[in-house]
Design a protein around this motif. Sequence first.
Motif, PDB file in Angstrom:
ATOM      1  N   THR A  47       0.677  -1.267  -0.050  1.00 41.49           N
ATOM      2  CA  THR A  47       0.181  -0.153   0.069  1.00 41.49           C
ATOM      3  C   THR A  47       0.833   1.423  -0.157  1.00 41.49           C
ATOM      4  O   THR A  47       0.300   2.297  -0.287  1.00 41.49           O
ATOM      5  CB  THR A  47      -0.894  -0.074   1.206  1.00 41.49           C
ATOM      6  N   ASN A  48       2.115   1.228   0.488  1.00 46.00           N
ATOM      7  CA  ASN A  48       3.100   2.350   0.288  1.00 46.00           C
ATOM      8  C   ASN A  48       4.345   2.381  -0.554  1.00 46.00           C
ATOM      9  O   ASN A  48       5.076   3.145  -0.747  1.00 46.00           O
ATOM     10  CB  ASN A  48       3.494   2.604   1.716  1.00 46.00           C
ATOM     11  N   TYR A  49       4.426   0.924  -1.138  1.00 48.78           N
ATOM     12  CA  TYR A  49       5.687   0.812  -1.739  1.00 48.78           C
ATOM     13  C   TYR A  49       5.400   1.055  -3.356  1.00 48.78           C
ATOM     14  O   TYR A  49       4.368   0.964  -3.804  1.00 48.78           O
ATOM     15  CB  TYR A  49       6.022  -0.746  -1.865  1.00 48.78           C
ATOM     16  N   VAL A  50       6.380   1.793  -3.957  1.00 47.99           N
ATOM     17  CA  VAL A  50       6.271   2.201  -5.438  1.00 47.99           C
ATOM     18  C   VAL A  50       7.229   1.364  -6.408  1.00 47.99           C
ATOM     19  O   VAL A  50       8.506   1.539  -6.187  1.00 47.99           O
ATOM     20  CB  VAL A  50       6.695   3.521  -5.663  1.00 47.99           C
ATOM     21  N   PRO A  51       6.818   0.435  -6.968  1.00 47.95           N
ATOM     22  CA  PRO A  51       7.531  -0.600  -7.701  1.00 47.95           C
ATOM     23  C   PRO A  51       8.174   0.181  -9.199  1.00 47.95           C
ATOM     24  O   PRO A  51       8.087  -0.297 -10.278  1.00 47.95           O
ATOM     25  CB  PRO A  51       6.496  -1.546  -8.201  1.00 47.95           C
ATOM     26  N   SER A  52       9.012   1.214  -8.973  1.00 48.77           N
ATOM     27  CA  SER A  52       9.712   1.617 -10.105  1.00 48.77           C
ATOM     28  C   SER A  52      11.269   2.039  -9.788  1.00 48.77           C
ATOM     29  O   SER A  52      11.259   2.381  -8.415  1.00 48.77           O
ATOM     30  CB  SER A  52       8.926   2.880 -10.580  1.00 48.77           C
ATOM     31  N   PRO A  53      12.073   1.936 -10.394  1.00 51.28           N
ATOM     32  CA  PRO A  53      13.615   2.112 -10.067  1.00 51.28           C
ATOM     33  C   PRO A  53      13.781   3.500  -9.561  1.00 51.28           C
ATOM     34  O   PRO A  53      14.427   3.726  -8.871  1.00 51.28           O
ATOM     35  CB  PRO A  53      14.119   1.890 -11.291  1.00 51.28           C
ATOM     36  N   ASP A  54      12.840   4.578  -9.901  1.00 48.21           N
ATOM     37  CA  ASP A  54      12.882   5.781  -9.600  1.00 48.21           C
ATOM     38  C   ASP A  54      12.592   6.206  -8.328  1.00 48.21           C
ATOM     39  O   ASP A  54      13.060   7.108  -7.557  1.00 48.21           O
ATOM     40  CB  ASP A  54      12.021   6.819 -10.560  1.00 48.21           C
ATOM     41  N   HIS A  55      11.732   5.223  -7.548  1.00 47.59           N
ATOM     42  CA  HIS A  55      10.986   5.607  -6.313  1.00 47.59           C
ATOM     43  C   HIS A  55      11.150   4.531  -5.423  1.00 47.59           C
ATOM     44  O   HIS A  55      10.593   4.586  -4.224  1.00 47.59           O
ATOM     45  CB  HIS A  55       9.535   5.857  -6.514  1.00 47.59           C
ATOM     46  N   ALA A  56      11.563   3.313  -5.804  1.00 44.71           N
ATOM     47  CA  ALA A  56      11.258   2.044  -5.047  1.00 44.71           C
ATOM     48  C   ALA A  56      12.195   2.340  -3.580  1.00 44.71           C
ATOM     49  O   ALA A  56      11.672   2.171  -2.553  1.00 44.71           O
ATOM     50  CB  ALA A  56      11.883   0.811  -5.653  1.00 44.71           C
ATOM     51  N   TYR A  57      13.534   2.793  -3.738  1.00 43.40           N
ATOM     52  CA  TYR A  57      14.333   2.913  -2.511  1.00 43.40           C
ATOM     53  C   TYR A  57      13.690   3.990  -1.677  1.00 43.40           C
ATOM     54  O   TYR A  57      13.547   3.884  -0.563  1.00 43.40           O
ATOM     55  CB  TYR A  57      15.703   3.538  -3.317  1.00 43.40           C
TER      56      TYR A  57
END
Length: 181
Positions: A58-68
């Motif tokens: 619900t809070n994770y963003v699955p993209s290289p730009d935002h995952a970390y």
Amino acid sequence: MKAYEWARERTGLDQIWTALMERKIPEARGWVGLLYTLGSATMMIFTVQAVTGFLLATNYVPSPDHAYDSVRYIDSQVLFGRVVRGLHHWGATFMVVFAVLHMMRVYFMGSYKYPREATWMAGVGLLLLVLGFSFTGYLLPWDQKAYWATVVGTTIAGTTPFVGAMIADILRGSDGMGPRP
Ligand code: HEM
């Protein structure tokens, strides 16, 4: 009850229940009996993983730009985020450990023999799934450790004779690490 009777007569649902839940196993108590709980322990951890994984998503963003950054956000801002992440992190490790311990119990007790050969084969499928979840989940934080572990893992898979390049491509989703071009 009528609906249950209707379905039971036509689908044989109760036979599935009997086969799964009421099959007799040799009586075992004490420490040996404890070994029979390893499968249920694995199942229990799976439930924890499903619930905590859902919450993290619900809070994770699955993209290289935002995952970390989204993982840092979960750790520092989300209510109980660190606890939920910690549970999911350790659950992932323990699920592999318990699945393997359970498999060893089944092997050393000969529980894979007739009439449970199909159960063993289903177990092999489950083990591959568990290892697959573990491998793909490790990448999600997108930090240095995650990134290079996946580079190493997919490169090793890529050294398989003949089909290696294809396997590495499938695992990475493209010819390099990162989002699909
Ligand atoms: C996601 C992983 C797994 C879960 C959740 C799971 C769950 C269970 C549970 C709850 C039982 C019944 C209780 C017990 O014997 O502990 C069981 C039995 C069994 N499992 Fe698994 N298992 C998993 C992986 C495996 C693997 C990797 C194998 C082997 C390759 C396997 C083979 C078997 C067999 C043959 C039985 C029947 C044993 C008997 O009747 O004595 N399972 N499993």
